[in-house]
Design a protein around this motif. Structure first.
Motif, PDB file in Angstrom:
ATOM      1  N   ASN A   1       0.825  -1.214   0.000  1.00  0.00           N
ATOM      2  CA  ASN A   1       0.000   0.000   0.000  1.00  0.00           C
ATOM      3  C   ASN A   1       0.860   1.266   0.000  1.00  0.00           C
ATOM      4  N   LEU A   2       2.049   1.153   0.587  1.00  0.00           N
ATOM      5  CA  LEU A   2       2.924   2.321   0.715  1.00  0.00           C
ATOM      6  C   LEU A   2       3.370   2.848  -0.650  1.00  0.00           C
ATOM      7  N   ALA A   3       3.326   1.993  -1.665  1.00  0.00           N
ATOM      8  CA  ALA A   3       3.747   2.407  -3.002  1.00  0.00           C
ATOM      9  C   ALA A   3       2.917   3.578  -3.523  1.00  0.00           C
ATOM     10  N   GLY A   4       1.664   3.690  -3.065  1.00  0.00           N
ATOM     11  CA  GLY A   4       0.803   4.770  -3.528  1.00  0.00           C
ATOM     12  C   GLY A   4       0.870   6.027  -2.687  1.00  0.00           C
ATOM     13  N   ALA A   5       1.648   5.981  -1.619  1.00  0.00           N
ATOM     14  CA  ALA A   5       1.666   7.105  -0.679  1.00  0.00           C
ATOM     15  C   ALA A   5       2.180   8.382  -1.318  1.00  0.00           C
ATOM     16  N   GLU A   6       3.175   8.252  -2.183  1.00  0.00           N
ATOM     17  CA  GLU A   6       3.795   9.455  -2.759  1.00  0.00           C
ATOM     18  C   GLU A   6       2.773  10.279  -3.539  1.00  0.00           C
ATOM     19  N   ILE A   7       1.919   9.611  -4.283  1.00  0.00           N
ATOM     20  CA  ILE A   7       0.888  10.312  -5.055  1.00  0.00           C
ATOM     21  C   ILE A   7      -0.139  10.931  -4.118  1.00  0.00           C
ATOM     22  N   GLU A   8      -0.526  10.179  -3.084  1.00  0.00           N
ATOM     23  CA  GLU A   8      -1.548  10.669  -2.156  1.00  0.00           C
ATOM     24  C   GLU A   8      -1.053  11.840  -1.314  1.00  0.00           C
ATOM     25  N   LEU A   9       0.269  11.971  -1.197  1.00  0.00           N
ATOM     26  CA  LEU A   9       0.829  13.058  -0.389  1.00  0.00           C
ATOM     27  C   LEU A   9       1.106  14.317  -1.199  1.00  0.00           C
ATOM     28  N   LEU A  10       0.855  14.268  -2.504  1.00  0.00           N
ATOM     29  CA  LEU A  10       1.234  15.371  -3.393  1.00  0.00           C
ATOM     30  C   LEU A  10       0.709  16.734  -2.944  1.00  0.00           C
ATOM     31  N   GLY A  11      -0.537  16.788  -2.518  1.00  0.00           N
ATOM     32  CA  GLY A  11      -1.133  18.081  -2.189  1.00  0.00           C
ATOM     33  C   GLY A  11      -0.949  18.524  -0.759  1.00  0.00           C
ATOM     34  N   ILE A  12      -0.201  17.749   0.035  1.00  0.00           N
ATOM     35  CA  ILE A  12      -0.075  18.048   1.468  1.00  0.00           C
ATOM     36  C   ILE A  12       1.092  19.006   1.710  1.00  0.00           C
ATOM     37  N   ASN A  13       0.859  20.035   2.501  1.00  0.00           N
ATOM     38  CA  ASN A  13       1.915  20.977   2.850  1.00  0.00           C
ATOM     39  C   ASN A  13       2.964  20.301   3.724  1.00  0.00           C
ATOM     40  N   GLU A  14       4.216  20.669   3.507  1.00  0.00           N
ATOM     41  CA  GLU A  14       5.340  20.149   4.284  1.00  0.00           C
ATOM     42  C   GLU A  14       5.326  18.625   4.345  1.00  0.00           C
ATOM     43  N   LYS A  15       5.049  18.005   3.209  1.00  0.00           N
ATOM     44  CA  LYS A  15       4.969  16.539   3.165  1.00  0.00           C
ATOM     45  C   LYS A  15       6.308  15.875   3.480  1.00  0.00           C
ATOM     46  N   GLU A  16       7.416  16.643   3.342  1.00  0.00           N
ATOM     47  CA  GLU A  16       8.737  16.085   3.646  1.00  0.00           C
ATOM     48  C   GLU A  16       8.923  15.831   5.145  1.00  0.00           C
ATOM     49  N   TYR A  17       8.043  16.429   5.975  1.00  0.00           N
ATOM     50  CA  TYR A  17       8.203  16.330   7.428  1.00  0.00           C
ATOM     51  C   TYR A  17       7.164  15.416   8.093  1.00  0.00           C
ATOM     52  N   ILE A  18       6.381  14.699   7.307  1.00  0.00           N
ATOM     53  CA  ILE A  18       5.297  13.893   7.886  1.00  0.00           C
ATOM     54  C   ILE A  18       5.837  12.856   8.861  1.00  0.00           C
ATOM     55  N   LEU A  19       6.843  12.119   8.436  1.00  0.00           N
ATOM     56  CA  LEU A  19       7.397  11.079   9.313  1.00  0.00           C
ATOM     57  C   LEU A  19       8.085  11.695  10.524  1.00  0.00           C
ATOM     58  N   LYS A  20       8.846  12.751  10.310  1.00  0.00           N
ATOM     59  CA  LYS A  20       9.555  13.409  11.419  1.00  0.00           C
ATOM     60  C   LYS A  20       8.572  13.894  12.485  1.00  0.00           C
ATOM     61  N   ASN A  21       7.490  14.524  12.049  1.00  0.00           N
ATOM     62  CA  ASN A  21       6.509  15.042  13.013  1.00  0.00           C
ATOM     63  C   ASN A  21       5.893  13.924  13.853  1.00  0.00           C
ATOM     64  N   ALA A  22       5.727  12.753  13.238  1.00  0.00           N
ATOM     65  CA  ALA A  22       5.184  11.612  13.983  1.00  0.00           C
ATOM     66  C   ALA A  22       6.230  11.038  14.941  1.00  0.00           C
ATOM     67  N   VAL A  23       7.459  10.876  14.446  1.00  0.00           N
ATOM     68  CA  VAL A  23       8.518  10.245  15.243  1.00  0.00           C
ATOM     69  C   VAL A  23       8.923  11.119  16.429  1.00  0.00           C
ATOM     70  N   ASP A  24       8.821  12.439  16.277  1.00  0.00           N
ATOM     71  CA  ASP A  24       9.185  13.347  17.375  1.00  0.00           C
ATOM     72  C   ASP A  24       8.422  13.035  18.665  1.00  0.00           C
ATOM     73  N   TYR A  25       7.214  12.484  18.535  1.00  0.00           N
ATOM     74  CA  TYR A  25       6.411  12.164  19.720  1.00  0.00           C
ATOM     75  C   TYR A  25       7.022  11.050  20.554  1.00  0.00           C
ATOM     76  N   ILE A  26       7.772  10.143  19.911  1.00  0.00           N
ATOM     77  CA  ILE A  26       8.190   8.929  20.633  1.00  0.00           C
ATOM     78  C   ILE A  26       9.707   8.732  20.657  1.00  0.00           C
ATOM     79  N   ARG A  27      10.483   9.635  20.059  1.00  0.00           N
ATOM     80  CA  ARG A  27      11.918   9.364  19.939  1.00  0.00           C
ATOM     81  C   ARG A  27      12.609   9.239  21.290  1.00  0.00           C
ATOM     82  N   ASP A  28      12.092   9.914  22.315  1.00  0.00           N
ATOM     83  CA  ASP A  28      12.710   9.822  23.639  1.00  0.00           C
ATOM     84  C   ASP A  28      12.469   8.468  24.304  1.00  0.00           C
ATOM     85  N   ASP A  29      11.561   7.664  23.751  1.00  0.00           N
ATOM     86  CA  ASP A  29      11.261   6.348  24.314  1.00  0.00           C
ATOM     87  C   ASP A  29      12.264   5.283  23.866  1.00  0.00           C
ATOM     88  N   TYR A  30      13.123   5.619  22.914  1.00  0.00           N
ATOM     89  CA  TYR A  30      14.016   4.615  22.307  1.00  0.00           C
ATOM     90  C   TYR A  30      15.466   5.067  22.328  1.00  0.00           C
TER      91      TYR A  30
END
Length: 256
Positions: free
Chosen positions: A91-120
């Protein structure tokens, strides 16, 4: 704060997934708390840990589209204490197309990981074998890039493009990103070619080269089909010992 390492090389078949699985498992074996993020639509890291990628409800795809939280996307890896996985599938293969219109799409993973990085202690990201938006997300999230290089004739092919991409990400998206180092994989001590490649890369690449070299090893190749990292599949194999040594090197260089 957890150290985030992306394992990247746009060339396929160089040992990215093998390194993601076995380095993570060996870090966990040494008592480090580890999260692995499978960012490759092939989902080989997911299946390499014995997880059925077709049966998982929440994957990195749902996480990046905002359909679940990062904690909801995590799966505990059985038999390995201290290790969790954010799985992936086709399913991840289609993510790039689905993310086309999203602002700051380059930071999607970072914004999610920032919540838990101190746990690891370590967060390991397995990148796809291409320089696309998924790889850019990994580089924007990461502190450093670990580059596996296969000991073969075309080893340096594509490395200059990878370094160019890292430079662009440093310049525009993540000024703290650096190359953690190069690890040689599929080394065959019986051939002159393997040692020649190691010498050539050391001469031409301005990056740290890890002392540990991963050998070409049958047991390493067999382990994924059993859904086990090498330290569980054959703990005494040369592959297992090599990845344990690499894990120790990375821990020792944590503050570099």
């Amino acid at each position: 704060m957890g150290r985030i390492i992306s394992i990247a090389n746009q060339k396929g078949g160089v040992g990215k997934t093998t390194t993601s699985i076995n380095l993570s498992a060996c870090l966990a074996e040494l008592g480090k708390k580890v999260l692995v993020i499978d960012l490759d639509p092939q989902g080989n890291t997911t299946s390499g840990f014995g997880i059925d990628k077709e049966e998982i409800e929440n994957t990195v795809y749902e996480l990046m589209l905002g359909e679940c939280s990062i904690r909801e996307s995590m799966t505990k890896v059985e038999n390995i204490e201290h290790l969790s996985l954010i799985p992936s599938n086709v399913n991840l293969a289609g993510a790039e197309i689905e993310l086309l219109g999203i602002n700051e799409k380059e930071y999607i993973l970072k914004n999610a990981v920032d919540y838990i990085r101190d746990d690891y202690d370590f967060i390991i990201i397995d990148c796809p074998p291409s320089l696309n938006m998924l790889t850019v997300n990994a580089m924007t999230t990461a502190d450093s890039i670990l580059v596996p290089i296969q000991c073969e004739y075309y080893a340096l092919e594509g490395i200059s493009q990878l370094i160019h991409t890292i430079d662009l990400v440093q310049e525009r998206l993540n000024s703290n990103l650096r190359i953690d180092g190069v690890v040689f994989t599929m080394y065959d001590a019986r051939t002159n070619l393997s040692s020649d490649v190691v010498d050539t890369v050391k001469e031409n690449l301005n990056a740290t080269v890890y002392q540990t070299i991963i050998p070409r090893n049958v047991r390493l190749a067999e382990a994924p089909s059993h859904g086990l990292p090498i330290n569980l599949y054959d703990s005494k194999s040369s592959g297992a010992e090599s990845y344990r040594n690499l894990a120790k090197e990375i821990i020792e260089r944590k503050d570099v």
